[in-house]
Scaffold this motif. Structure first.
Motif, PDB file in Angstrom:
ATOM      1  N   ILE A   1       0.858  -1.177   0.000  1.00 25.81           N
ATOM      2  CA  ILE A   1       0.000   0.000   0.000  1.00 25.81           C
ATOM      3  C   ILE A   1       0.898   1.232   0.000  1.00 25.81           C
ATOM      4  O   ILE A   1       1.743   1.400   0.886  1.00 25.81           O
ATOM      5  CB  ILE A   1      -0.936   0.024   1.224  1.00 25.81           C
ATOM      6  CG1 ILE A   1      -1.794  -1.251   1.255  1.00 25.81           C
ATOM      7  CG2 ILE A   1      -1.815   1.263   1.184  1.00 25.81           C
ATOM      8  CD1 ILE A   1      -2.720  -1.426   0.093  1.00 25.81           C
ATOM      9  N   GLN A   2       0.719   2.075  -0.991  1.00 26.71           N
ATOM     10  CA  GLN A   2       1.600   3.221  -1.214  1.00 26.71           C
ATOM     11  C   GLN A   2       0.820   4.526  -1.028  1.00 26.71           C
ATOM     12  O   GLN A   2      -0.268   4.694  -1.580  1.00 26.71           O
ATOM     13  CB  GLN A   2       2.133   3.141  -2.648  1.00 26.71           C
ATOM     14  CG  GLN A   2       3.059   4.264  -3.086  1.00 26.71           C
ATOM     15  CD  GLN A   2       3.327   4.173  -4.591  1.00 26.71           C
ATOM     16  OE1 GLN A   2       2.414   4.327  -5.395  1.00 26.71           O
ATOM     17  NE2 GLN A   2       4.572   3.901  -4.956  1.00 26.71           N
TER      18      GLN A   2
ATOM     19  N   ARG B   1       5.505   8.702  -0.987  1.00 30.52           N
ATOM     20  CA  ARG B   1       6.045   9.247   0.267  1.00 30.52           C
ATOM     21  C   ARG B   1       6.197   8.163   1.327  1.00 30.52           C
ATOM     22  O   ARG B   1       7.126   8.211   2.136  1.00 30.52           O
ATOM     23  CB  ARG B   1       5.133  10.365   0.792  1.00 30.52           C
ATOM     24  CG  ARG B   1       4.870  11.494  -0.198  1.00 30.52           C
ATOM     25  CD  ARG B   1       6.142  12.157  -0.678  1.00 30.52           C
ATOM     26  NE  ARG B   1       5.856  13.269  -1.594  1.00 30.52           N
ATOM     27  CZ  ARG B   1       6.778  13.939  -2.255  1.00 30.52           C
ATOM     28  NH1 ARG B   1       8.058  13.608  -2.131  1.00 30.52           N
ATOM     29  NH2 ARG B   1       6.440  14.922  -3.063  1.00 30.52           N
ATOM     30  N   TYR B   2       5.259   7.191   1.313  1.00 23.94           N
ATOM     31  CA  TYR B   2       5.293   6.124   2.314  1.00 23.94           C
ATOM     32  C   TYR B   2       4.834   4.824   1.668  1.00 23.94           C
ATOM     33  O   TYR B   2       4.034   4.825   0.726  1.00 23.94           O
ATOM     34  CB  TYR B   2       4.374   6.451   3.502  1.00 23.94           C
ATOM     35  CG  TYR B   2       4.644   7.796   4.139  1.00 23.94           C
ATOM     36  CD1 TYR B   2       5.716   7.982   4.995  1.00 23.94           C
ATOM     37  CD2 TYR B   2       3.812   8.893   3.872  1.00 23.94           C
ATOM     38  CE1 TYR B   2       5.969   9.218   5.575  1.00 23.94           C
ATOM     39  CE2 TYR B   2       4.057  10.130   4.446  1.00 23.94           C
ATOM     40  CZ  TYR B   2       5.134  10.288   5.294  1.00 23.94           C
ATOM     41  OH  TYR B   2       5.377  11.510   5.861  1.00 23.94           O
ATOM     42  N   LEU B   3       5.327   3.709   2.215  1.00 24.02           N
ATOM     43  CA  LEU B   3       4.985   2.392   1.700  1.00 24.02           C
ATOM     44  C   LEU B   3       4.765   1.448   2.875  1.00 24.02           C
ATOM     45  O   LEU B   3       5.532   1.450   3.839  1.00 24.02           O
ATOM     46  CB  LEU B   3       6.126   1.866   0.820  1.00 24.02           C
ATOM     47  CG  LEU B   3       5.834   0.661  -0.078  1.00 24.02           C
ATOM     48  CD1 LEU B   3       4.843   1.035  -1.173  1.00 24.02           C
ATOM     49  CD2 LEU B   3       7.133   0.141  -0.700  1.00 24.02           C
ATOM     50  N   SER B   4       3.715   0.654   2.804  1.00 23.17           N
ATOM     51  CA  SER B   4       3.423  -0.268   3.897  1.00 23.17           C
ATOM     52  C   SER B   4       4.468  -1.379   3.982  1.00 23.17           C
ATOM     53  O   SER B   4       5.076  -1.773   2.981  1.00 23.17           O
ATOM     54  CB  SER B   4       2.037  -0.894   3.708  1.00 23.17           C
ATOM     55  OG  SER B   4       2.035  -1.808   2.623  1.00 23.17           O
ATOM     56  N   THR B   5       4.657  -1.879   5.177  1.00 18.85           N
ATOM     57  CA  THR B   5       5.448  -3.093   5.373  1.00 18.85           C
ATOM     58  C   THR B   5       4.617  -4.308   4.979  1.00 18.85           C
ATOM     59  O   THR B   5       5.114  -5.262   4.390  1.00 18.85           O
ATOM     60  CB  THR B   5       5.887  -3.209   6.839  1.00 18.85           C
ATOM     61  OG1 THR B   5       6.685  -2.071   7.175  1.00 18.85           O
ATOM     62  CG2 THR B   5       6.692  -4.469   7.073  1.00 18.85           C
TER      63      THR B   5
ATOM     64  N   GLU C   1      -0.759  -2.125  11.428  1.00 24.27           N
ATOM     65  CA  GLU C   1       0.335  -1.291  10.941  1.00 24.27           C
ATOM     66  C   GLU C   1      -0.153   0.135  10.765  1.00 24.27           C
ATOM     67  O   GLU C   1      -1.252   0.362  10.230  1.00 24.27           O
ATOM     68  CB  GLU C   1       0.887  -1.807   9.612  1.00 24.27           C
ATOM     69  CG  GLU C   1       2.048  -0.963   9.087  1.00 24.27           C
ATOM     70  CD  GLU C   1       2.615  -1.451   7.763  1.00 24.27           C
ATOM     71  OE1 GLU C   1       3.481  -0.738   7.193  1.00 24.27           O
ATOM     72  OE2 GLU C   1       2.199  -2.523   7.287  1.00 24.27           O
ATOM     73  N   ALA C   2       0.648   1.073  11.198  1.00 27.32           N
ATOM     74  CA  ALA C   2       0.391   2.493  10.964  1.00 27.32           C
ATOM     75  C   ALA C   2       1.606   3.063  10.241  1.00 27.32           C
ATOM     76  O   ALA C   2       2.746   2.805  10.644  1.00 27.32           O
ATOM     77  CB  ALA C   2       0.159   3.233  12.275  1.00 27.32           C
ATOM     78  N   PHE C   3       1.393   3.796   9.171  1.00 32.83           N
ATOM     79  CA  PHE C   3       2.513   4.377   8.432  1.00 32.83           C
ATOM     80  C   PHE C   3       2.092   5.717   7.856  1.00 32.83           C
ATOM     81  O   PHE C   3       0.917   6.078   7.868  1.00 32.83           O
ATOM     82  CB  PHE C   3       3.013   3.419   7.339  1.00 32.83           C
ATOM     83  CG  PHE C   3       1.993   3.027   6.303  1.00 32.83           C
ATOM     84  CD1 PHE C   3       2.093   3.489   5.005  1.00 32.83           C
ATOM     85  CD2 PHE C   3       0.941   2.167   6.609  1.00 32.83           C
ATOM     86  CE1 PHE C   3       1.181   3.118   4.033  1.00 32.83           C
ATOM     87  CE2 PHE C   3       0.021   1.786   5.647  1.00 32.83           C
ATOM     88  CZ  PHE C   3       0.137   2.265   4.361  1.00 32.83           C
TER      89      PHE C   3
END
Length: 267
Positions: free
Chosen positions: A120-121, A129-133, A174-176
């Protein structure tokens, strides 16, 4: 404070979803149904309760649903929730699951994509800017919640993921993203939100199930809390007309939302 939501529970299995039949017992009707491909109600393995939406895309198709100024007054800060399940966790193309539109209703301020690697991007405005683990699994539901502060200079975007035994939990698996890092996420107003296959996954017969969608301007939404009427109970639908705009023609598409149950026909 404004919150709109749709449970899909008012639908009929295998019936195509339209702006006219998407409200009522389901909640806030959709202001646009982009049936590029097909979008229908399904009672087969629903993600929550008894009914979900099933979106089917061809190689060049992008079926999605939308709330805009007909149902949503616009806000500088929004929270979105949706339950998702995809037939292929590694699509041929990165495709947009949720798109947050600026005040003109068409320019994308920021969005959320499923990548070809199953991640998930979060993008702002069109840059990762961020990408899920977490890696999404095929035919496995997950709940996605996104928080956006719309601003060209001090914008924010962050997300929470819930899945497995924690699908309806209150503590994210998960929080990102970030509630403090500045990005260009829009022009100060989120006027519309698209969700589904907002761009094409790039393969024939790709399916996405969608459920429990909601949009708010005050806080994280948490798990869906739809409560069906008890067996044998009377079902009451109502419309206050309070979601309308003075002088605007009343249509099936704009009669729901904040007003209540949308009308199925306007003669």
């Amino acid at each position: 404070m404004t919150t709109i939501s749709n449970s899909f529970e008012g639908g009929t299995n295998a019936t195509a979803i339209t702006t006219g039949n998407s409200g009522g017992a389901s909640g806030a009707g959709f202001d646009m149904v982009n049936a590029s491909g097909t979008i229908a109600y399904t009672s087969t393995s629903p993600l929550t309760d008894d009914m979900s939406a099933l979106l089917t895309a061809g190689a060049t198709q992008s079926p999605f649903l939308r709330w805009d100024s007909t149902s949503w007054p616009g806000a500088s800060e929004v929270w979105f929730r949706g339950y998702f399940e995809v037939s292929d966790a590694t699509p041929t193309s990165n495709f947009v699951l949720v798109s947050f539109k600026e005040s003109d209703g068409s320019t994308t301020g920021c969005d959320v994509r499923l990548t070809t690697a199953g991640k998930i991007q979060l993008r702002a405005p069109s840059t990762e800017r961020y990408l899920s683990t977490y890696t999404v699994a095929a035919n496995t539901p997950f709940r996605l919640e996104v928080h956006v502060v719309s601003s060209a200079s001090v914008g924010r975007i962050e997300a929470r993921l819930f899945y497995g035994a924690n699908l309806n939990g209150t503590t994210p698996a998960e929080a990102f993203g970030s509630s403090s890092t500045n990005w260009d996420t829009g022009n100060g107003t989120v006027a519309a939100v698209n969700f589904g296959c907002c761009t094409t996954p790039g393969q024939d017969g790709y399916t996405l199930k969608l459920d429990g969608v909601a949009l708010a301007d005050d806080d994280w939404l948490g798990p869906e809390s739809f409560t069906p009427p008890p067996s044998g109970a009377n079902i009451i639908v109502s419309n206050s007309f309070e979601g309308g705009t003075d002088g605007a023609a009343l249509t099936t598409g704009n009669s729901g939302g904040a007003s209540g149950a949308g009308f199925d026909m306007v003669n």
